[in-house]
Design a protein around this motif. Structure first.
Motif, short mmCIF file in Angstrom:
data_model
loop_
_atom_site.label_atom_id
_atom_site.label_comp_id
_atom_site.label_asym_id
_atom_site.label_seq_id
_atom_site.Cartn_x
_atom_site.Cartn_y
_atom_site.Cartn_z
N ASN A 1 0.98 -1.32 -0.07
CA ASN A 1 0.13 0.15 0.04
C ASN A 1 0.86 1.30 -0.09
OD1 ASN A 1 -1.33 -2.17 1.91
ND2 ASN A 1 -3.04 -1.02 0.89
N VAL A 2 2.03 0.79 0.55
CA VAL A 2 2.85 2.39 0.69
C VAL A 2 4.51 1.69 0.36
CG1 VAL A 2 4.20 3.28 2.27
CG2 VAL A 2 1.95 3.19 2.53
N VAL A 3 4.91 2.69 -0.52
CA VAL A 3 6.33 2.43 -0.96
C VAL A 3 7.34 3.69 -0.70
CG1 VAL A 3 7.69 2.21 -3.27
CG2 VAL A 3 5.73 0.71 -3.04
N VAL A 4 8.60 3.12 -0.35
CA VAL A 4 9.54 4.02 0.28
C VAL A 4 10.80 3.88 -0.56
CG1 VAL A 4 11.09 5.12 1.86
CG2 VAL A 4 8.54 4.43 2.44
N VAL A 5 11.33 4.86 -1.42
CA VAL A 5 12.53 4.74 -2.25
C VAL A 5 13.44 5.80 -1.37
CG1 VAL A 5 13.67 5.25 -4.61
CG2 VAL A 5 11.22 4.41 -4.40
N ASP A 6 14.38 5.03 -0.94
CA ASP A 6 15.47 5.74 -0.22
C ASP A 6 16.76 5.45 -0.36
OD1 ASP A 6 16.49 7.34 2.15
OD2 ASP A 6 16.32 5.63 3.42
N PRO A 7 17.53 6.53 -1.00
CA PRO A 7 17.01 7.64 -1.68
C PRO A 7 17.15 7.68 -3.20
CG PRO A 7 19.38 7.95 -0.98
CD PRO A 7 19.12 6.44 -0.89
N ILE A 8 16.41 8.42 -3.64
CA ILE A 8 16.34 8.41 -5.28
C ILE A 8 17.63 9.15 -5.73
CG2 ILE A 8 13.94 8.18 -5.88
CD1 ILE A 8 13.89 11.28 -5.96
N THR A 9 18.47 9.81 -5.08
CA THR A 9 19.36 10.36 -5.38
C THR A 9 20.55 9.63 -5.98
OG1 THR A 9 19.05 11.44 -2.98
CG2 THR A 9 20.82 12.28 -4.55
N ASN A 10 20.57 8.39 -5.32
CA ASN A 10 21.56 7.40 -5.73
C ASN A 10 21.48 6.73 -7.11
OD1 ASN A 10 22.57 7.90 -3.22
ND2 ASN A 10 23.10 5.71 -2.75
N LYS B 1 0.72 5.30 -8.76
CA LYS B 1 -0.67 6.05 -8.53
C LYS B 1 -1.81 5.23 -9.25
CE LYS B 1 0.57 11.07 -8.56
NZ LYS B 1 0.14 11.39 -7.25
N THR B 2 -1.31 4.59 -10.35
CA THR B 2 -2.55 3.84 -10.90
C THR B 2 -2.87 2.78 -10.01
OG1 THR B 2 -1.03 2.83 -12.39
CG2 THR B 2 -2.48 4.44 -13.32
N HIS B 3 -1.99 2.14 -9.23
CA HIS B 3 -2.26 1.36 -8.38
C HIS B 3 -2.49 1.58 -6.99
CE1 HIS B 3 -0.02 -1.06 -11.54
NE2 HIS B 3 -0.63 -2.33 -10.68
N ASN B 4 -2.73 2.97 -6.71
CA ASN B 4 -3.50 3.63 -5.44
C ASN B 4 -2.30 3.44 -4.43
OD1 ASN B 4 -5.11 5.27 -4.33
ND2 ASN B 4 -6.69 3.62 -4.26
N ILE B 5 -0.93 3.47 -4.87
CA ILE B 5 0.20 3.42 -3.80
C ILE B 5 0.57 4.63 -3.52
CG2 ILE B 5 2.31 2.17 -3.52
CD1 ILE B 5 1.42 -0.01 -5.66
N THR B 6 0.68 4.83 -2.19
CA THR B 6 1.39 6.02 -1.75
C THR B 6 2.87 6.03 -1.60
OG1 THR B 6 -0.58 5.89 -0.22
CG2 THR B 6 0.88 7.88 0.01
N ALA B 7 3.51 6.89 -2.23
CA ALA B 7 5.16 6.66 -2.35
C ALA B 7 5.80 7.86 -1.66
CB ALA B 7 5.30 6.55 -3.82
N MET B 8 6.89 7.41 -0.98
CA MET B 8 7.70 8.38 -0.28
C MET B 8 9.27 8.44 -0.92
SD MET B 8 8.35 9.55 3.78
CE MET B 8 7.05 10.42 3.80
N PHE B 9 9.68 9.56 -1.51
CA PHE B 9 11.14 9.47 -1.98
C PHE B 9 11.63 10.32 -1.19
CE2 PHE B 9 7.87 8.83 -5.21
CZ PHE B 9 8.50 7.75 -5.97
N THR B 10 13.07 9.92 -0.68
CA THR B 10 13.92 10.92 -0.26
C THR B 10 15.12 11.33 -1.25
OG1 THR B 10 15.71 9.18 0.55
CG2 THR B 10 13.47 9.55 2.10
N ASN B 11 15.51 12.47 -0.97
CA ASN B 11 16.58 12.96 -1.86
C ASN B 11 17.63 13.72 -1.08
OD1 ASN B 11 17.55 13.78 -3.98
ND2 ASN B 11 16.43 15.44 -4.29
N LEU B 12 18.69 13.30 -1.43
CA LEU B 12 19.82 13.93 -0.62
C LEU B 12 20.37 15.37 -1.44
CD1 LEU B 12 22.01 14.05 1.72
CD2 LEU B 12 23.55 12.67 0.08
#
Lengths: 484, 123
Positions: free
Chosen positions: A375-384, A406-417
């Motif tokens: 339901n939730v995806v985290v990409v930590d970090p996209i910088t790399n 978004k089409t799968h209704n998944i909330t996503a959090m991206f971190t960026n350094l």
């Protein structure tokens, strides 16, 4: 009399259902999307590519999926590798060919062609090969056929005129037999294939490619031609792993996704207050930027933890730390992620960004998401990820990824350094416009010997959010935002 | 097996001395075991059989055996000898196994293929 002929003629041109090109699903992940439904039914598709590009595997997966998913038995005519070699080679991909042979879902015939042993005198045809193929098809009542690699006939036989005429006859015969065939061929220097097989098999042509850019390899697939059907024209990366092939249709799906009104907690009560007292929107994409050591990962982990608390699934892609390192570090800020992992509500996938190309990363992300259904995806970090691709392709990849989530209704959090005093707007690799919410973390000098962490919700679409700058602390009790 | 057999082994008549063949195998008269694969009685397969018969009579008289296998009736036999083209002549004995495809109209090449005549520069 004349009138009636005219009417008859008219009827000839009326659309009939039988004229619509029927397709058989390949069952290969992503390929059916790229080809808009699969291979042309009862026809022959050509798969060409250099050595080691995965032609045989694609063909075999077509047979295996057909036999296991669609109840269509298959025949494999192997000319390059013996049956035993094939069985061993694909065992690592999880295909159990002997089991399929035992249950009569697959017939395999190794056709050996060696020039040295053969002397040619006068006229001949390839009826021997046809008879073998026919016998194998009848044996399992096959609907699918793989001929791998049929162009070895050109190497084994000197009279190419006969081989060409016979191949033409073979493809016609396959059409009449109503089987859907896949033919593999090596790429040629001038033509698509070395012996110009595309002249005979012109209905559907797929090219595979294996490229190495900056020491990172990416496999790609492209539908060059599909007669009578629309298809995607881009080059798509694909993966070969223990589950076979997966093609990643990375074209952006466009802005058609719905906008849910449901709200999700960020995992930090005071941050929820800043987000109009309710939290993020479900399906939103959230960006957290900050300099080194500002606590980006802690925010991301809190967000993932909150999802697990709601008994939702969270998928955490870590490109900097190993899973155990994340668990240890998060414990220090009062987050016990281990229990969620034990309940399989949280999965952490840690890979080095340089371990694969950008597209392979994206393909990997897709695959994990499809499998785990988070339901939730985290990409930590996209910088790399920027380190493995240029800005343009990183942005393109993120656009596709966000659309997909978004089409799968998944909330996503991206971190960026971000580094030092760079302008935040620029450093966010131009992706901030893709994001619905943007949280900026900073390290501010406070007096002589103190540094204070501050936070600012730069944007959060669709809500009256807090716009002030707040200081916050990280302790074993978690993240605390002051002045709310 | 639905095949025509044409055996004439141990015939009293001597093979005409060809000289070269005698030199290759001076001690024992070889027994030739030949198999001709065809797919139905097509003009090509009939021609191949006739060409083969004639050639055998001339060069290995009394020491050969021809088996004709019709793959339309015995499709499974195609796998064993790795047959893809028809007609295919397989020399099963003497070893090593040799294969000659086509209607055998080029006698010279058939003789070379059967090791009855050295190929130009091959030996």
């Amino acid at each position: 009399m004349a009138a009636s002929t005219a009417i008859k003629k008219k009827n000839l041109f009326a659309p009939r259902p039988s004229m619509v090109l029927e397709k058989v699903p390949t069952g290969i992940r992503g390929l059916d999307q790229v080809t808009h439904g699969g291979f042309p039914k009862g026809r022959t598709a050509l798969v060409c590519g250099g050595p080691g590009t995965g032609k045989t595997l694609l063909g075999l997966e077509f047979l295996v999926r057909g036999a296991t998913l669609y109840g269509e038995p298959g025949v494999c005519v192997a000319m390059e590798e013996t049956v035993d070699e094939l069985v061993t080679n694909v065992a690592s991909l999880g295909y159990d060919l002997p089991a399929l042979v035992r249950t009569k879902k697959l017939a395999m015939d190794y056709v050996h062609v060696e020039r040295k042993q053969i002397e040619e005198t006068g006229e001949y045809d390839l009826e021997g090969l046809f008879i073998r193929l026919r016998a194998a098809i009848e044996k399992v009542k096959a609907k699918r056929v793989l001929l791998d690699t049929i162009e070895l006939l050109f190497l084994g036989l000197t009279n190419h005129g006969i081989v060409r005429a016979e191949l033409r006859r073979l493809f016609h015969w396959l059409k009449d037999a109503g089987v859907t065939a896949v033919v593999t061929a090596e790429v040629g220097e001038k033509a698509l294939t070395r012996y110009g097989l595309e002249e005979y098999v012109a209905d559907c042509v797929i090219v595979l490619d294996h490229r190495v850019t900056e020491q990172i390899s990416t496999r790609r697939l492209r539908v060059v031609k599909y007669r009578g059907s629309s298809h995607e024209t881009n080059e798509y990366p694909f993966l070969l792993d223990d589950e076979g092939i997966s093609v990643v249709p990375i074209t952006s799906v466009g802005l058609t996704h719905s906008a849910p009104t449901e709200r999700l907690s960020s995992g930090i009560p005071s941050l929820d207050v800043m987000l109009a007292n309710q939290g993020f929107f479900r399906g939103a994409s959230i960006l957290i930027t900050g300099t080194a050591g500002t606590g980006k990962s802690s925010f991301a982990a809190a967000f993932a933890g909150a999802a697990c608390t709601r008994k939702e699934r969270a998928l955490y892609f870590a490109y900097e730390e190993s899973p155990s390192q994340i668990l240890r570090n998060m414990k220090s800020v009062g987050l016990d992620l281990e229990k969620w992992m034990q309940q399989d509500l949280l999965r952490i996938h840690a890979t080095r960004p340089t371990a694969a190309g950008l597209e392979a990363h994206l393909a990997h992300l897709y695959q994990e998401v499809e499998q785990f259904k988070p339901n939730v995806v985290v990409v930590d970090p996209i910088t790399n990820l920027i380190s493995v691709g240029d800005l343009h392709s990183v942005k393109a990849m993120l656009t596709r990824l966000i659309d997909f989530l978004k089409t799968h209704n998944i909330t996503a959090m991206f971190t960026n350094l971000v580094y030092g005093n760079e302008l935040m707007e620029e450093t966010a690799i131009g992706i901030s416009s893709l994001m619905d919410s943007w949280l900026v973390l900073r390290d501010v000098h406070h007096g002589e010997a103190q540094r204070v962490r501050t936070l600012n919700l730069l944007k959060s679409r669709g809500m009256a959010h807090d716009t002030r700058m707040h200081s916050f602390t990280l302790s074993n009790k978690g993240i605390e935002i002051h002045g709310i | 097996m639905a095949s025509k057999q044409n055996t004439s082994r141990g015939s009293a008549r001597r093979r005409p001395a060809t000289g070269k063949a005698e030199k290759v195998r001076p001690f024992k008269r070889p027994v030739w075991e030949l198999r001709l694969y065809v797919a139905g009685m097509t003009p090509t397969s009939i021609r191949a059989f006739e060409n083969l018969k004639q050639l055998c009579e001339e060069h290995m008289h009394g020491a050969y055996k021809i088996q004709v296998v019709d793959l339309l009736e015995w499709p499974k036999l195609a796998t064993g000898d790795q047959i893809i083209a028809v007609p295919t002549l397989v020399r099963r004995l003497p070893t090593p196994v040799k294969k000659i495809i086509g209607d055998l109209s080029n006698t010279e090449r058939v003789l070379v293929g059967l090791d009855l005549r050295p190929a130009g520069g091959r030996r």
